[in-house]
Enzyme design. Structure first.
Site, PDB file in Angstrom:
ATOM      1  N   ALA A   1     -10.693 -12.624   5.641  1.00  0.00           N
ATOM      2  CA  ALA A   1     -10.172 -12.441   4.034  1.00  0.00           C
ATOM      3  C   ALA A   1     -11.577 -13.172   2.748  1.00  0.00           C
ATOM      4  O   ALA A   1     -12.802 -12.317   2.418  1.00  0.00           O
ATOM      5  CB  ALA A   1      -9.379 -12.976   3.242  1.00  0.00           C
TER       6      ALA A   1
ATOM      7  N   SER B   1       1.193  -1.134   0.120  1.00  0.00           N
ATOM      8  CA  SER B   1      -0.277   0.067   0.207  1.00  0.00           C
ATOM      9  C   SER B   1       0.061   1.254   0.124  1.00  0.00           C
ATOM     10  O   SER B   1       0.566   2.343  -0.743  1.00  0.00           O
ATOM     11  CB  SER B   1      -1.159  -0.240   1.340  1.00  0.00           C
ATOM     12  OG  SER B   1      -2.003  -0.890   1.168  1.00  0.00           O
TER      13      SER B   1
ATOM     14  N   THR C   1      -4.408  -3.888   8.329  1.00  0.00           N
ATOM     15  CA  THR C   1      -4.081  -5.218   7.932  1.00  0.00           C
ATOM     16  C   THR C   1      -3.714  -6.311   9.250  1.00  0.00           C
ATOM     17  O   THR C   1      -3.943  -5.208  10.358  1.00  0.00           O
ATOM     18  CB  THR C   1      -3.411  -4.662   6.789  1.00  0.00           C
ATOM     19  OG1 THR C   1      -2.643  -6.002   5.803  1.00  0.00           O
ATOM     20  CG2 THR C   1      -1.370  -4.929   6.595  1.00  0.00           C
TER      21      THR C   1
ATOM     22  N   GLY D   1     -11.915 -17.807   6.625  1.00  0.00           N
ATOM     23  CA  GLY D   1     -11.696 -17.056   7.926  1.00  0.00           C
ATOM     24  C   GLY D   1     -11.970 -15.409   7.463  1.00  0.00           C
ATOM     25  O   GLY D   1     -12.442 -14.816   6.406  1.00  0.00           O
TER      26      GLY D   1
ATOM     27  N   LYS E   1      -7.424  -6.181  12.539  1.00  0.00           N
ATOM     28  CA  LYS E   1      -8.709  -5.965  11.008  1.00  0.00           C
ATOM     29  C   LYS E   1      -9.609  -6.229  12.129  1.00  0.00           C
ATOM     30  O   LYS E   1     -10.998  -5.488  11.920  1.00  0.00           O
ATOM     31  CB  LYS E   1      -9.289  -6.859   9.848  1.00  0.00           C
ATOM     32  CG  LYS E   1      -7.672  -6.632   8.847  1.00  0.00           C
ATOM     33  CD  LYS E   1      -7.861  -7.517   7.164  1.00  0.00           C
ATOM     34  CE  LYS E   1      -7.064  -6.307   6.887  1.00  0.00           C
ATOM     35  NZ  LYS E   1      -7.062  -7.486   4.868  1.00  0.00           N
TER      36      LYS E   1
ATOM     37  N   GLY F   1     -11.777 -21.282   1.854  1.00  0.00           N
ATOM     38  CA  GLY F   1     -11.023 -20.158   2.784  1.00  0.00           C
ATOM     39  C   GLY F   1     -11.864 -19.031   3.209  1.00  0.00           C
ATOM     40  O   GLY F   1     -12.590 -18.680   2.328  1.00  0.00           O
TER      41      GLY F   1
ATOM     42  N   ASP G   1     -11.759  -5.337   1.704  1.00  0.00           N
ATOM     43  CA  ASP G   1     -11.084  -6.418   1.081  1.00  0.00           C
ATOM     44  C   ASP G   1     -11.724  -7.610   0.242  1.00  0.00           C
ATOM     45  O   ASP G   1     -11.439  -7.839  -1.024  1.00  0.00           O
ATOM     46  CB  ASP G   1     -10.877  -7.548   2.345  1.00  0.00           C
ATOM     47  CG  ASP G   1     -10.074  -6.690   3.457  1.00  0.00           C
ATOM     48  OD1 ASP G   1      -9.120  -5.607   2.837  1.00  0.00           O
ATOM     49  OD2 ASP G   1      -9.100  -7.075   4.064  1.00  0.00           O
TER      50      ASP G   1
END
Lengths: 267, 267
Positions: free
Chosen positions: A137, A22, A68, A135, A72, A133, A109
């Site tokens: 994210a 970033s 991040t 989680g 989060k 996945g 995200d």
């Protein structure tokens, strides 16, 4: 880019910070756009966020924050207000200062991933999607894909509790998308998504059985570095279209910039 | 200069921050020297320093701080250790991180002034000096001039308590310099110093009666902006050699950089 005492600040808070993209992405945009702004990283380890928070509130020249790993979720109780996606996913990645000086945050995200997918020419509307996945994210991504009108969303996670929690969340909020638990077998899907950390470290196994991919499928990965994960490399070898963690990061940055009121980012 | 997640941070803490010169001076040096470091301003108002402090300790990529108004005295109890000049003057302008992660600080405002004076070719050793202004900056400057071997130091301040406190401090620590109270009349001195804020704002009166200057005298001012104060302008018109607040600031930056371990600054 000349930083002076008058330069407005933005920062990303995380740990580690050295690999983060970033700062370079935002500073290049500020230079291109002629904004007197700088984007730096504040390396704060897990557990230190709450004691550090009053400084960010007190810094009158700090206009916003990107959040991040590993903060989060921990940042939520520190904010004055949460946007709709933050309320839904219980996580925040972008924070801006309100006119009263307090901070409010939201989560981009998942929408960043969706934005990257759409800009690569693969809108999720009406598509059959496998996502491995579930989680933080993965939760944000699944919500964005359902919101964007995915026809079916088949989820897998090695942790059953996460899988069940995300399935229940999607059932409650996105009844028009058919959501079910499944397996990391890509056959029969239009879009296949890796939302696990697998691919970050050398030697990681793939989260999805790439030998079962076919060229008409779209394969998306969340790992920004390395950009070409073993999964992306295998998918490209088979002839699949791909979007990478870099595409997702560009989408996140674009949406964060809009939320932060940075003018001219995407013209 | 490209700021990335790996860039090491330094910051100046003060309020206001927009007029500060340190960010531009340090960043230009980092660019010239090829150091992956960035220097930003943290605008923290008086009274907020203590609540903000834990963040600076927690930021693992923050290697040091420069402290300016209004925090130079308030920061003392927050530090793990004080250098000799900070102990003497009860104020701090530069802070570095020790190997154990804690912060220690020292005060280089006075030595920066002395350094600027010497580099302009005017060492204070053996000289008769008039200094008007005995606040925080004046205290640091008087200590540096006495330490450098000024023969006599004549002090004036409109606040009698400050004048008495500084006179007592100098008597106690620098018995070889003859220190006395006086008046803002420059006649009979080798070097004349303005250490008051007069000259900062348009229309400020001069702290010293410039009509009584003669061309062989050296006139020094602490005001960095405007660089040419009415006092400096009057002294130059008479033919005096001058050093300005910019010269002092360059000296402060040079000494702060050395304390912070920034390599190559002054080669």
């Amino acid at each position: 880019m000349t930083i002076t005492g008058a330069t407005r600040l933005l920062a990303i808070i995380g740990d580690p910070v050295a690999p983060l993209r970033s700062p370079a992405v935002f500073n290049a945009a500020f230079e291109r756009l002629g904004h007197d702004m700088a984007f730096v990283a504040f390396q704060i380890k897990a557990g230190d966020l709450e004691c550090a928070w009053p400084a960010f509130v007190a810094m009158a020249n700090l206009d916003g924050l990107v959040i991040t790993m590993p903060h989060k979720e921990a940042v939520l109780p520190l904010l004055a207000a949460l946007g709709p996606t933050a309320q839904l996913t219980h996580s925040v990645n972008t924070i801006r200062r309100r006119a009263d000086g307090a901070f409010e945050g939201d989560m981009f995200d998942g929408e960043g991933f969706r934005d990257g997918l759409e800009r690569a020419g693969h809108p999720p509307r009406g598509k059959r999607i496998l996502q491995v996945g579930c989680g933080a994210a993965g939760t944000a991504i699944a919500c964005a894909l359902a919101r964007a009108g995915a026809a079916t969303l088949t989820l897998y996670d090695s942790a059953a509790a996460r899988l069940e929690a995300l399935t229940a969340l999607l059932h409650a909020h996105f009844p028009e998308t058919k959501v079910q638990a499944g397996h990391p077998d890509p056959r029969g899907f239009d879009i296949v998504v890796n939302a696990t950390p697998l691919g970050l470290r050398p030697g990681d196994p793939m989260s999805i059985d790439a030998s079962l991919l076919s060229p008409s499928q779209i394969v998306a990965d969340v790992i920004p570095n390395p950009e070409v994960t073993p999964l992306i490399a295998a998918a490209r070898a088979i002839g699949c279209a791909t979007t990478t963690g870099r595409d997702m990061h560009e989408g996140q940055a674009r949406l964060a910039a809009a939320y932060l009121g940075i003018k001219g980012w995407d013209v």
